[in-house]
Structures are given as C-alpha cells and as structure tokens.
Design an enzyme around this catalytic site. Structure first.
Site, mmCIF file in Angstrom:
data_model
loop_
_atom_site.group_PDB
_atom_site.id
_atom_site.type_symbol
_atom_site.label_atom_id
_atom_site.label_comp_id
_atom_site.label_asym_id
_atom_site.label_seq_id
_atom_site.Cartn_x
_atom_site.Cartn_y
_atom_site.Cartn_z
ATOM 1 N N GLY A 163 -44.964 7.738 70.671
ATOM 2 C CA GLY A 163 -45.104 6.290 70.452
ATOM 3 C C GLY A 163 -44.983 5.587 71.793
ATOM 4 N N ARG A 164 -44.583 4.311 71.711
ATOM 5 C CA ARG A 164 -44.534 3.512 72.941
ATOM 6 C C ARG A 164 -43.551 4.078 73.956
ATOM 7 N NH1 ARG A 164 -44.610 -1.185 68.619
ATOM 8 N NH2 ARG A 164 -43.307 0.414 67.701
ATOM 9 N N ILE A 165 -42.380 4.540 73.492
ATOM 10 C CA ILE A 165 -41.378 5.043 74.448
ATOM 11 C C ILE A 165 -41.830 6.385 75.022
ATOM 12 C CG2 ILE A 165 -38.969 5.762 74.713
ATOM 13 C CD1 ILE A 165 -38.317 3.725 72.415
ATOM 14 N N ILE A 245 -33.316 11.369 72.982
ATOM 15 C CA ILE A 245 -32.962 9.934 73.008
ATOM 16 C C ILE A 245 -33.454 9.265 71.728
ATOM 17 C CG2 ILE A 245 -32.909 9.650 75.519
ATOM 18 C CD1 ILE A 245 -35.778 8.368 75.204
ATOM 19 N N ALA A 246 -33.802 10.094 70.709
ATOM 20 C CA ALA A 246 -34.433 9.527 69.511
ATOM 21 C C ALA A 246 -33.378 9.179 68.461
ATOM 22 C CB ALA A 246 -35.462 10.502 68.974
ATOM 23 N N ARG A 247 -32.964 10.159 67.696
ATOM 24 C CA ARG A 247 -31.943 9.950 66.670
ATOM 25 C C ARG A 247 -31.206 11.254 66.440
ATOM 26 N NH1 ARG A 247 -32.089 5.356 67.125
ATOM 27 N NH2 ARG A 247 -32.390 3.689 65.609
ATOM 28 N N GLU A 276 -23.083 10.540 64.435
ATOM 29 C CA GLU A 276 -22.418 9.755 65.476
ATOM 30 C C GLU A 276 -21.700 8.543 64.885
ATOM 31 O OE1 GLU A 276 -26.132 8.989 67.689
ATOM 32 O OE2 GLU A 276 -25.859 6.846 67.261
ATOM 33 N N HIS A 294 -25.232 6.846 72.904
ATOM 34 C CA HIS A 294 -26.333 6.050 72.329
ATOM 35 C C HIS A 294 -26.538 4.742 73.106
ATOM 36 C CE1 HIS A 294 -28.713 5.417 68.360
ATOM 37 N NE2 HIS A 294 -29.335 4.848 69.375
ATOM 38 N N ILE A 295 -26.891 4.899 74.389
ATOM 39 C CA ILE A 295 -27.015 3.712 75.265
ATOM 40 C C ILE A 295 -28.403 3.580 75.887
ATOM 41 C CG2 ILE A 295 -24.559 3.501 75.847
ATOM 42 C CD1 ILE A 295 -25.239 5.036 78.497
#
Ligand code: GLV
Length: 334
Positions: A163-165, A245-247, A276, A294-295
């Site tokens: 996707g965009r990221i 860095i997703a979930r 988390e 998660h930053i």
C-alpha cells in the site's frame, strides 16, 4: 433559545484517549465533548457506558468497536480512528448497524516509511545490541567481527503489503540505497506505480526466499493472521532480517523468538506485537531483535495531523454529512 439550550443541542461525542488539547478545543466548537485527559484505559463495559447518548467517538486504534457494543449504543453514528489501521473495528457489524467508520490514511505515510527504514537499518546493523553492550561497559577493545551485521545498500528488499507505506519504503530502498526491490501484495500494482517504486511483483514464496530484508506492511485481518510463522521463517535466508511495522498477529511471535534463537534468520525489528502492550517473554530474552513500542507514526507533526483528520471526520460527518476518509461508504447511502 438561550446559550445553554444551544449547547444542549450540539451532537455529543466521546474522545476515548488523551489527545492534543487544540484538537479537543476544535471538537468542542461543534460538539458536547467528553474527553479522557487522564488517559484512563476503559474496559469494554466502561466504553459502552460512556457512549450512551453519544453520536460519535474518537478512537485511537485500541478501542474495540464490535457488534455487542454497537447493539448497546443505538445513538452512535460514527467511529473515527486516529490510525490508518482499523482492525479494532468490525466493519461488517458497523455497516449493518449503519455506523460509519473512518481512519487516518496518507498523513502518516512518509513518517511511517521513515520509521520502517530506520528500524530496518537498526536491525540489520545491530544497533540496539551494540548499544546495550556499550552501556553495560563491555567495550574494552576493537574486534574485526564486533557487531558485524548485514548491508542495506545493494541488498534485496522484500516488502509484503504494498500500500502507500510499502511504496514509501520501496522508494527509499531503491532510490536512497540502490536496493533491488521485490514485493508481494493481494493485487499487483499498476505498471506506472511499479516503475515509480522500482519494484517487481513476486509470489510470496519467492519473496521469502529471495529477500535479504523483509518488511511487513500489510493490514491485519483473519487472512493475514500469522502470515509469517515457523514455516515462512524457515524459507527465509539465515542472513535475513525481518521488520514488522504493520500489526501484531501478522507474525507468530513465539515462532519468531525460536527462529531468532536458532538463527533461522539473523535478526528482527518489531514495532508491533501480538497482544501488545504485552510482549512475548521469549522476545525479551533474545539479543538479535530490536523492539519498539508501536511508534512508527510518532512524530509530533504527524500525530497532530492524524488527530486533526480524525476530528475532521467527526465534524465532516456529524455536522456536514461529508466525512473525509470513510471506510464503509455504504453507510452514507442509507
Ligand atoms: C498505526 O499503527 C496506525 O495504524 O496508524
């Protein structure tokens, strides 16, 4: 009508977590607002109770909006997430209940891609491990192989979820570091976007086998649960790094801890975790993992833009009937 009566007529909204005072002030111009300045973590029952009589809720990604809550909150019309991910929303149940969901895309794309790349570099170049070593006073002399890691430049960057990221990470890798970029996604990008990102589409198996560095940027759903488990880790190169860095839940964290300990892969960088803010205890004891809480979208300008977008969705829908980033636009036609 006196001012008290006018105030009473404003739609009522709940802000579920502490957020920027200026965003609360903006919302208060349009709504009767209950906010959460102490940032208390409410139970599902408390959230349901606080939503009684309210038309909107500002959520931050941790509050679960499901069929049970919706049935108990008949006045609710919109849930505005201050996050691009929305796996805390049961979108089908929201659509069935006529409740709009909105998320906060775009405003965090470049910041999150920056962080993905930072975590990739910290992981491949063993920065956290090396820093702990130094802080612990173990650095007494040079050694030819001390904290030797993996190169980023010229390596093969694999991206799962384009996707965009994912595209932002691809551009950084291809243009900044001369990486060969391969990706896998539910659907292939159009040729122009592939060319712009200098990225080639491959099957998932080839992605796992060929990537020197694999970055996960796909949304979490039942179909992406444990997309990376023991079997997938076993297909990766023993020199590879994995970045999530997703979930949480996309990676089987227990299997990953085993793979890191056994050196099935070289290292991992994790910003998100299953369950988390709890972290699998085995991940805390392996040295070859960089852990962050998660930053990925956490810069002040980006977090402020995300909060404004969530607020503008509430104002857009409840005041003007025009939300900016609806997730289930079918509700608008009801
Ligand atoms: C953060 O994880 C987001 O989904 O915005």
């Amino acid at each position: 009508m006196n001012p008290t009566e006018m105030t009473r007529m404003k739609p009522q909204i709940l802000i579920a977590r502490a957020i920027f005072p200026e965003v609360i002030a903006k919302l208060a111009q349009h709504f009767d607002v209950e906010s959460n300045p102490s940032d208390a973590l409410w139970t599902q029952a408390e959230l349901t109770h606080k939503l009684q009589g309210r038309q909107g809720v500002f959520t931050t990604g941790g509050e679960r909006i499901d069929a049970e809550l919706l049935a108990a909150c008949p006045d609710l019309k919109i849930c505005a997430n201050m996050a691009v991910g929305y796996n805390n929303f049961d979108i089908a149940a929201m659509t069935a209940a006529g409740v709009l969901g909105t998320n906060a895309p775009d405003v965090l794309t470049e910041t999150t891609a920056d962080f993905g790349f930072a975590l990739l570099m910290a992981t491949a170049r063993r920065m956290a491990e090396a820093e702990h070593f130094l802080r612990a006073g173990h650095w007494t002399r040079w050694r030819y192989d001390m904290f030797a890691g993996a190169d980023i430049h010229g390596a093969t960057l694999g991206i799962l979820g384009m996707g965009r990221i994912g595209q932002g990470i691809a551009r950084r890798g291809a243009m900044g570091f001369g990486m060969k970029v391969i990706y896998h996604n539910r659907s292939r990008l159009d040729a122009a976007t592939e060319a712009e990102c200098k990225a080639s589409f491959v099957g998932k198996e080839e992605l796992l086998r060929s990537a020197d560095h694999l970055v996960l940027v796909l949304p979490y759903s039942a179909s992406s649960h444990h997309a990376i488990g023991a079997a997938e880790l076993a297909q990766m190169k023993p020199t590879a790094t994995l970045v999530n860095i997703a979930r949480g839940g996309i990676v089987d964290d227990a299997a990953l801890a085993v793979a890191l300990r056994n050196k099935t892969i070289a290292a991992a960088g994790l910003d998100v975790f299953e369950g988390e803010p709890k972290v699998h205890p085995d991940l805390l004891t392996v040295p070859n993992v960089v852990l962050t809480p998660h930053i990925a979208s956490a810069t002040m300008p980006t977090r402020l833009a995300m909060a404004h977008l969530a607020a503008d969705n509430l104002i857009g829908y409840l005041i003007h009937n025009k939300p900016l980033t609806p997730l289930n636009p079918a509700v608008l036609a009801l």
